[in-house]
Motif scaffolding. Structure first.
Motif, PDB file in Angstrom:
ATOM      1  N   PRO A 199       0.868  -1.203   0.052  1.00  0.00           N
ATOM      2  CA  PRO A 199       0.099  -0.085  -0.144  1.00  0.00           C
ATOM      3  C   PRO A 199       0.804   1.174   0.016  1.00  0.00           C
ATOM      4  CG  PRO A 199      -0.151  -0.941   2.261  1.00  0.00           C
ATOM      5  CD  PRO A 199       0.614  -1.987   1.175  1.00  0.00           C
ATOM      6  N   ALA A 200       2.149   1.159   0.049  1.00  0.00           N
ATOM      7  CA  ALA A 200       2.987   2.419   0.278  1.00  0.00           C
ATOM      8  C   ALA A 200       3.200   3.188  -1.022  1.00  0.00           C
ATOM      9  CB  ALA A 200       4.417   1.904   0.270  1.00  0.00           C
ATOM     10  N   GLY A 201       2.547   2.662  -2.344  1.00  0.00           N
ATOM     11  CA  GLY A 201       2.693   3.376  -3.449  1.00  0.00           C
ATOM     12  C   GLY A 201       1.252   4.503  -3.392  1.00  0.00           C
ATOM     13  N   TYR A 202       0.310   3.843  -3.099  1.00  0.00           N
ATOM     14  CA  TYR A 202      -0.898   4.874  -3.033  1.00  0.00           C
ATOM     15  C   TYR A 202      -0.842   5.686  -2.016  1.00  0.00           C
ATOM     16  CZ  TYR A 202      -3.244   0.963  -5.456  1.00  0.00           C
ATOM     17  OH  TYR A 202      -3.424   0.197  -6.644  1.00  0.00           O
ATOM     18  N   LEU A 203      -0.360   5.376  -0.749  1.00  0.00           N
ATOM     19  CA  LEU A 203      -0.355   6.415   0.401  1.00  0.00           C
ATOM     20  C   LEU A 203       1.025   7.258  -0.052  1.00  0.00           C
ATOM     21  CD1 LEU A 203      -0.582   3.915   3.444  1.00  0.00           C
ATOM     22  CD2 LEU A 203      -2.362   5.687   2.445  1.00  0.00           C
ATOM     23  N   GLY A 204       2.101   6.771  -0.638  1.00  0.00           N
ATOM     24  CA  GLY A 204       3.312   7.783  -0.847  1.00  0.00           C
ATOM     25  C   GLY A 204       3.026   8.721  -1.739  1.00  0.00           C
ATOM     26  N   SER A 205       2.146   8.488  -2.787  1.00  0.00           N
ATOM     27  CA  SER A 205       1.932   9.391  -3.931  1.00  0.00           C
ATOM     28  C   SER A 205       0.969  10.687  -3.277  1.00  0.00           C
ATOM     29  CB  SER A 205       1.057   8.894  -5.056  1.00  0.00           C
ATOM     30  OG  SER A 205       1.395   7.899  -5.771  1.00  0.00           O
ATOM     31  N   SER A 206       0.088  10.266  -2.190  1.00  0.00           N
ATOM     32  CA  SER A 206      -0.779  11.458  -1.488  1.00  0.00           C
ATOM     33  C   SER A 206       0.217  12.232  -0.529  1.00  0.00           C
ATOM     34  CB  SER A 206      -1.657  10.670  -0.607  1.00  0.00           C
ATOM     35  OG  SER A 206      -2.798  10.171  -1.362  1.00  0.00           O
ATOM     36  N   PHE A 207       1.163  11.439   0.075  1.00  0.00           N
ATOM     37  CA  PHE A 207       2.182  12.043   1.035  1.00  0.00           C
ATOM     38  C   PHE A 207       3.159  12.917   0.284  1.00  0.00           C
ATOM     39  CE2 PHE A 207       6.500  12.051   2.902  1.00  0.00           C
ATOM     40  CZ  PHE A 207       5.998  12.341   4.265  1.00  0.00           C
ATOM     41  N   TRP A 208       3.656  12.536  -0.844  1.00  0.00           N
ATOM     42  CA  TRP A 208       4.651  13.217  -1.631  1.00  0.00           C
ATOM     43  C   TRP A 208       3.969  14.662  -1.996  1.00  0.00           C
ATOM     44  CZ3 TRP A 208       8.993  12.478   0.245  1.00  0.00           C
ATOM     45  CH2 TRP A 208       9.463  11.369   0.331  1.00  0.00           C
ATOM     46  N   GLY A 209       2.662  14.239  -2.435  1.00  0.00           N
ATOM     47  CA  GLY A 209       1.853  15.371  -3.130  1.00  0.00           C
ATOM     48  C   GLY A 209       1.736  16.421  -1.826  1.00  0.00           C
ATOM     49  N   MET A 210       1.377  16.265  -0.829  1.00  0.00           N
ATOM     50  CA  MET A 210       1.190  16.929   0.271  1.00  0.00           C
ATOM     51  C   MET A 210       2.458  17.802   0.698  1.00  0.00           C
ATOM     52  SD  MET A 210       0.625  15.858   4.381  1.00  0.00           S
ATOM     53  CE  MET A 210       2.177  15.475   4.526  1.00  0.00           C
ATOM     54  N   VAL A 211       3.678  16.948   0.828  1.00  0.00           N
ATOM     55  CA  VAL A 211       4.922  17.629   1.048  1.00  0.00           C
ATOM     56  C   VAL A 211       5.239  18.730   0.053  1.00  0.00           C
ATOM     57  CG1 VAL A 211       7.366  17.248   1.070  1.00  0.00           C
ATOM     58  CG2 VAL A 211       5.721  15.574   2.114  1.00  0.00           C
ATOM     59  N   LEU A 212       5.086  18.408  -1.242  1.00  0.00           N
ATOM     60  CA  LEU A 212       5.522  19.143  -2.346  1.00  0.00           C
ATOM     61  C   LEU A 212       4.541  20.601  -2.432  1.00  0.00           C
ATOM     62  CD1 LEU A 212       6.378  16.707  -5.155  1.00  0.00           C
ATOM     63  CD2 LEU A 212       7.829  18.150  -4.012  1.00  0.00           C
ATOM     64  N   ILE A 213       3.098  20.397  -1.806  1.00  0.00           N
ATOM     65  CA  ILE A 213       2.270  21.421  -2.022  1.00  0.00           C
ATOM     66  C   ILE A 213       2.643  22.359  -0.877  1.00  0.00           C
ATOM     67  CG2 ILE A 213       0.007  22.103  -1.617  1.00  0.00           C
ATOM     68  CD1 ILE A 213      -1.145  19.699  -3.143  1.00  0.00           C
ATOM     69  N   LEU A 214       2.978  21.956   0.299  1.00  0.00           N
ATOM     70  CA  LEU A 214       3.250  22.763   1.436  1.00  0.00           C
ATOM     71  C   LEU A 214       4.764  23.294   1.250  1.00  0.00           C
ATOM     72  CD1 LEU A 214       2.234  20.442   4.402  1.00  0.00           C
ATOM     73  CD2 LEU A 214       1.103  22.485   3.599  1.00  0.00           C
ATOM     74  N   SER A 215       5.869  22.746   0.720  1.00  0.00           N
ATOM     75  CA  SER A 215       7.031  23.296   0.165  1.00  0.00           C
ATOM     76  C   SER A 215       6.984  24.227  -0.665  1.00  0.00           C
ATOM     77  CB  SER A 215       7.879  22.192  -0.242  1.00  0.00           C
ATOM     78  OG  SER A 215       8.068  20.990   0.564  1.00  0.00           O
ATOM     79  N   SER A 216       5.936  24.551  -1.482  1.00  0.00           N
ATOM     80  CA  SER A 216       5.939  25.288  -2.571  1.00  0.00           C
ATOM     81  C   SER A 216       5.384  26.882  -1.919  1.00  0.00           C
ATOM     82  CB  SER A 216       4.778  25.096  -3.469  1.00  0.00           C
ATOM     83  OG  SER A 216       3.482  25.138  -3.096  1.00  0.00           O
ATOM     84  N   THR A 217       4.981  26.779  -0.651  1.00  0.00           N
ATOM     85  CA  THR A 217       4.646  28.142  -0.150  1.00  0.00           C
ATOM     86  C   THR A 217       5.544  29.206   0.162  1.00  0.00           C
ATOM     87  OG1 THR A 217       4.689  27.139   2.104  1.00  0.00           O
ATOM     88  CG2 THR A 217       2.535  27.024   0.971  1.00  0.00           C
ATOM     89  N   TYR A 218       6.759  28.732   0.201  1.00  0.00           N
ATOM     90  CA  TYR A 218       7.847  29.568   0.321  1.00  0.00           C
ATOM     91  C   TYR A 218       8.959  29.295  -0.475  1.00  0.00           C
ATOM     92  CZ  TYR A 218       5.852  30.481   4.855  1.00  0.00           C
ATOM     93  OH  TYR A 218       4.887  30.988   5.967  1.00  0.00           O
ATOM     94  N   VAL A 219       9.859  30.376  -1.023  1.00  0.00           N
ATOM     95  CA  VAL A 219      10.916  30.443  -1.969  1.00  0.00           C
ATOM     96  C   VAL A 219      11.800  29.201  -1.242  1.00  0.00           C
ATOM     97  CG1 VAL A 219      12.747  31.414  -3.209  1.00  0.00           C
ATOM     98  CG2 VAL A 219      10.709  32.640  -2.888  1.00  0.00           C
ATOM     99  N   LEU A 220      12.519  29.427  -0.182  1.00  0.00           N
ATOM    100  CA  LEU A 220      13.598  28.546   0.461  1.00  0.00           C
ATOM    101  C   LEU A 220      12.879  27.170   0.450  1.00  0.00           C
ATOM    102  CD1 LEU A 220      16.318  28.343   1.781  1.00  0.00           C
ATOM    103  CD2 LEU A 220      15.307  28.750   3.713  1.00  0.00           C
ATOM    104  N   SER A 221      11.823  26.863   0.844  1.00  0.00           N
ATOM    105  CA  SER A 221      11.337  25.535   0.876  1.00  0.00           C
ATOM    106  C   SER A 221      11.189  24.761  -0.345  1.00  0.00           C
ATOM    107  CB  SER A 221       9.913  25.581   1.971  1.00  0.00           C
ATOM    108  OG  SER A 221       9.073  26.326   1.275  1.00  0.00           O
TER     109      SER A 221
END
Length: 218
Positions: A89-111
């Motif tokens: 199940p890591a594939g499905y959950l991982g896709s959601s997790f990486w999506g969340m991480v990348l979306i949050l990271s995009s909020t600041y230039v440094l992140s």
């Protein structure tokens, strides 16, 4: 306590732009879903899906033999050992997790720059494990693409990197839902991760459990 349903004061200007951008990306992705324009980004989401399997394998003391991403948007991670009920199940959950991480990271230039650097590092690592030229080409292409935008942002006043990171994050979040729909509802794939997990854990409560977990995660 009275609930305030008014939304006029919920977001400042930057937050409004952020939410509108996500909405525009979502609409564009749906419109361009079956075009060649979006194909490279689909393949990079498959790449992150397979990387999630590999990470789960390593965490559970297994060995990653190789990773493949195919041009038809399929992929496979060859593993030896590890806990299968964690890896599947890591594939499905991982896709959601990486999506969340990348979306949050995009909020600041440094992140966004840190996320881009980590992403390039992951591409370099997987490039060494790649077992086919589709994945090798994908890794090289996105290393050049993201590295070029990073260099452009470092040397000029152009600020595009966080928009690219946000797009990849939104793409991953949407693709994780589509992947589950495609494997279980649209067409039944006997070799899918979900089918194998159901065979490994033949319990009637598994489906509702994952449904509740995904609902909470979203």
């Amino acid at each position: 306590m009275k609930v305030n349903w008014e939304v006029k004061d919920c977001c400042n200007h930057d937050q409004t732009i952020f939410l509108v951008t996500i909405g525009v990306y979502t609409v564009c992705i749906f419109i361009l879903w079956r075009t060649f324009i979006i194909t490279p980004f689909k393949l990079i989401t498959v790449f992150l899906h397979e990387v999630s399997h590999a990470i789960a394998c390593k965490i559970t003391c297994g060995e990653v033999v190789g990773i493949k991403v195919h041009a038809n948007e399929g992929g496979v991670t060859q593993t030896r050992g590890g806990l299968t009920w964690v890896i599947l199940p890591a594939g499905y959950l991982g896709s959601s997790f990486w999506g969340m991480v990348l979306i949050l990271s995009s909020t600041y230039v440094l992140s966004a720059m840190i996320a881009a650097g980590c992403f390039i590092a992951a591409l370099l690592i997987v490039l060494c494990l790649a077992k086919n030229w589709t994945l090798r080409g994908l890794c090289i292409g996105f290393i050049i693409f993201i590295g070029g935008i990073w260099a452009l942002q470092s040397q000029t006043d152009v600020r595009l990197l966080h928009y690219v990171i946000l797009f990849i994050g939104v793409m991953n979040s949407l693709f994780s839902v589509y992947d589950i729909y495609d494997d279980l509802i649209s067409r039944r794939v006997n070799t899918s991760d979900a089918e194998k997990f159901a065979e490994l854990c033949p319990c009637c409560c598994v489906g509702p459990f994952w449904g509740v977990l995904c609902f909470i995660g979203e």
